[in-house]
Design an enzyme around this catalytic site. Sequence first.
Site, PDB file in Angstrom:
ATOM      1  N   HIS A 213     -39.143  -4.144 -15.787  1.00 42.08           N
ATOM      2  CA  HIS A 213     -39.860  -5.402 -15.550  1.00 42.08           C
ATOM      3  C   HIS A 213     -39.525  -6.371 -16.670  1.00 42.08           C
ATOM      4  O   HIS A 213     -39.358  -5.958 -17.818  1.00 42.08           O
ATOM      5  CB  HIS A 213     -41.378  -5.154 -15.517  1.00 42.08           C
ATOM      6  CG  HIS A 213     -42.123  -6.240 -14.837  1.00 42.08           C
ATOM      7  ND1 HIS A 213     -42.490  -7.388 -15.500  1.00 42.08           N
ATOM      8  CD2 HIS A 213     -42.539  -6.375 -13.561  1.00 42.08           C
ATOM      9  CE1 HIS A 213     -43.125  -8.171 -14.642  1.00 42.08           C
ATOM     10  NE2 HIS A 213     -43.163  -7.590 -13.457  1.00 42.08           N
TER      11      HIS A 213
ATOM     12  N   ASP B 163     -43.637  -1.998  -7.534  1.00 43.35           N
ATOM     13  CA  ASP B 163     -42.928  -1.606  -6.311  1.00 43.35           C
ATOM     14  C   ASP B 163     -42.658  -0.110  -6.232  1.00 43.35           C
ATOM     15  O   ASP B 163     -42.176   0.371  -5.208  1.00 43.35           O
ATOM     16  CB  ASP B 163     -41.592  -2.361  -6.218  1.00 43.35           C
ATOM     17  CG  ASP B 163     -41.798  -3.817  -5.836  1.00 43.35           C
ATOM     18  OD1 ASP B 163     -42.756  -4.095  -5.096  1.00 43.35           O
ATOM     19  OD2 ASP B 163     -41.009  -4.670  -6.275  1.00 43.35           O
TER      20      ASP B 163
HETATM   21  N1  ACO Z   1     -32.667   0.873 -13.764  1.00 44.24           N
HETATM   22  C1  ACO Z   1     -31.767   1.083 -14.748  1.00 44.24           C
HETATM   23  N2  ACO Z   1     -31.652   0.297 -15.819  1.00 44.24           N
HETATM   24  C2  ACO Z   1     -32.496  -0.739 -15.918  1.00 44.24           C
HETATM   25  C3  ACO Z   1     -33.475  -0.996 -14.953  1.00 44.24           C
HETATM   26  C4  ACO Z   1     -33.532  -0.148 -13.837  1.00 44.24           C
HETATM   27  N3  ACO Z   1     -34.419  -0.351 -12.861  1.00 44.24           N
HETATM   28  N4  ACO Z   1     -34.163  -2.092 -15.297  1.00 44.24           N
HETATM   29  C5  ACO Z   1     -33.644  -2.515 -16.452  1.00 44.24           C
HETATM   30  N5  ACO Z   1     -32.634  -1.690 -16.837  1.00 44.24           N
HETATM   31  C6  ACO Z   1     -31.804  -1.821 -18.023  1.00 44.24           C
HETATM   32  C7  ACO Z   1     -30.678  -2.815 -17.726  1.00 44.24           C
HETATM   33  O1  ACO Z   1     -29.532  -2.201 -17.204  1.00 44.24           O
HETATM   34  C8  ACO Z   1     -30.458  -3.442 -19.074  1.00 44.24           C
HETATM   35  O2  ACO Z   1     -29.621  -2.568 -19.828  1.00 44.24           O
HETATM   36  P1  ACO Z   1     -28.482  -3.198 -20.797  1.00 44.24           P
HETATM   37  O3  ACO Z   1     -29.256  -3.938 -21.852  1.00 44.24           O
HETATM   38  O4  ACO Z   1     -27.771  -2.002 -21.288  1.00 44.24           O
HETATM   39  O5  ACO Z   1     -27.656  -4.096 -19.940  1.00 44.24           O
HETATM   40  C9  ACO Z   1     -31.839  -3.439 -19.711  1.00 44.24           C
HETATM   41  O6  ACO Z   1     -32.576  -2.392 -19.060  1.00 44.24           O
HETATM   42  C10 ACO Z   1     -32.570  -4.763 -19.499  1.00 44.24           C
HETATM   43  O7  ACO Z   1     -32.608  -5.017 -18.092  1.00 44.24           O
HETATM   44  P2  ACO Z   1     -32.406  -6.449 -17.440  1.00 44.24           P
HETATM   45  O8  ACO Z   1     -32.060  -6.264 -16.006  1.00 44.24           O
HETATM   46  O9  ACO Z   1     -31.480  -7.277 -18.273  1.00 44.24           O
HETATM   47  O10 ACO Z   1     -33.856  -7.027 -17.659  1.00 44.24           O
HETATM   48  P3  ACO Z   1     -34.581  -8.080 -16.771  1.00 44.24           P
HETATM   49  O11 ACO Z   1     -35.781  -8.486 -17.502  1.00 44.24           O
HETATM   50  O12 ACO Z   1     -33.669  -9.140 -16.299  1.00 44.24           O
HETATM   51  O13 ACO Z   1     -34.923  -7.151 -15.503  1.00 44.24           O
HETATM   52  C11 ACO Z   1     -35.701  -6.448 -13.461  1.00 44.24           C
HETATM   53  C12 ACO Z   1     -36.062  -7.049 -14.830  1.00 44.24           C
HETATM   54  C13 ACO Z   1     -34.814  -7.427 -12.690  1.00 44.24           C
HETATM   55  C14 ACO Z   1     -36.991  -6.237 -12.675  1.00 44.24           C
HETATM   56  C15 ACO Z   1     -34.948  -5.102 -13.663  1.00 44.24           C
HETATM   57  O14 ACO Z   1     -35.745  -4.202 -14.402  1.00 44.24           O
HETATM   58  C16 ACO Z   1     -34.524  -4.505 -12.339  1.00 44.24           C
HETATM   59  O15 ACO Z   1     -33.503  -4.892 -11.768  1.00 44.24           O
HETATM   60  N6  ACO Z   1     -35.311  -3.517 -11.819  1.00 44.24           N
HETATM   61  C17 ACO Z   1     -35.023  -2.927 -10.525  1.00 44.24           C
HETATM   62  C18 ACO Z   1     -35.523  -3.834  -9.392  1.00 44.24           C
HETATM   63  C19 ACO Z   1     -37.020  -3.847  -9.282  1.00 44.24           C
HETATM   64  O16 ACO Z   1     -37.684  -2.813  -9.313  1.00 44.24           O
HETATM   65  N7  ACO Z   1     -37.586  -5.051  -9.073  1.00 44.24           N
HETATM   66  C20 ACO Z   1     -39.034  -5.244  -8.903  1.00 44.24           C
HETATM   67  C21 ACO Z   1     -39.630  -5.882 -10.131  1.00 44.24           C
HETATM   68  S1  ACO Z   1     -41.369  -6.070  -9.977  1.00 44.24           S
HETATM   69  C22 ACO Z   1     -41.531  -7.344  -8.906  1.00 44.24           C
HETATM   70  O17 ACO Z   1     -40.761  -8.268  -8.883  1.00 44.24           O
HETATM   71  C23 ACO Z   1     -42.629  -7.339  -7.960  1.00 44.24           C
END
Ligand code: ACO
Length: 377
Positions: free
Chosen positions: A260, A314
Amino acid sequence: MPHDFMPGLAGVPAARSSVSDVDGERGVLEYRGIRVEELCAKSSFLETASLLLFGPLPSQSDLDQFVGDITIHRRIKYRIVDLIKCLPEQGHPMDALQAAVAALGMFYPGRNVQDRENNYWSAVRLIAKLPTIVAAYARIRRGDDHIPPRDDLTFSENFLYMLSEKMPEQVWSQVLDSCLILHAEHTMNASTFAGMVTASTLADPYTVVSSSIGALKGPLHGGANEEVVEMLREIGTPGRVRAYLERKLKDKQKIMGLGHRVYKVKDPRATILQTLCERLFKECGASPLYEVALEVERVAVELLAEKEVHPNVDFYSGIIYDKLGIPVEFFTPIFAMARVAGWLAHWFEQLKENKLYRPDQIYAGEHNRPYVPIEKR
Ligand code: ACO
């Protein structure tokens, strides 16, 4: 004036708001200052919607009025049902919802968003009619007739009834109502922001909500709940979790339902949803998906410890909806049925002090290039 570019506007405040607040370090979510744990235990979805829209908790007579207004506006016009009948049955229900909500605005064409009374009735119609549209599309696409709402049922009972034409078990409607409370609002998320950008042009609320529905659909936002259940089904058993996750992470793929932008700890909504799962399974039998989910959480949190990635809202919601017999593609529309309360609460707040959103950009292109005739390129 030069500014730092913040990809995804991370950490950039886009509004002043008193609708809700998140403490991502401690895992606390409050609606108008009240913690979601307390609302889930003591409130109903419609009381929570009233809290979000109008400020303090409503008095008994204000709540009765609001619930009554919602109840009598649940029906949808036969032309909206006809429109839904014309949509392809293999289409995504979020697209059907977005189209139907945009069309609703054509039936209720008040353009003056400074008219507070009209705004109230628009909010009532939207909250009341979204479940009817979702249930109508669920039935019509599989060849069944649309079931009109029943005024003697609560919001959540009525939705489950419109899906199946059967009275749901009490625990089903209570659990669904708590899920709706948990999904009703979450500060400046992508769908709320999308709606606010549209609202800032003084567009009508049906257009605002259809913008928000479009943003909610994507798998990085509300759409993740569908993908979680698909992933859990694909994994199949707890014993296969570690190998699956290791392969995904090696391929640099995200695990849906985890992570998140704001929470650095487990999303409090995921914790409450787990309690709801356990209550539902105790009364209605276990779900094999839950055991797999618990193992995904355990292994993923271990593998992603450094990145502070934990279950979000989720992760467990789809397991509940699956147990309620709701098809996977309808998980995100249910999210929208709840979040419309938050979208509209922000809209009410924004109208008091609106300013057109018109951010800046950092131009990274060239200047003064000559126009080269096509035969010389
Ligand atoms: N699985 C694996 N790695 C992850 C995940 C995940 N679900 N979420 C974050 N990371 C890792 C990223 O790969 C990144 O690693 P890096 O620094 O080595 O590149 C680091 O954690 C930071 O993640 P970002 O995606 O840059 O962080 P951001 O704040 O943009 O992401 C997000 C938030 C988009 C929700 C992300 O966690 C994600 O894609 N999760 C999966 C989709 C999801 O569950 N969405 C629902 C969110 S809740 C809602 O909207 C109702």
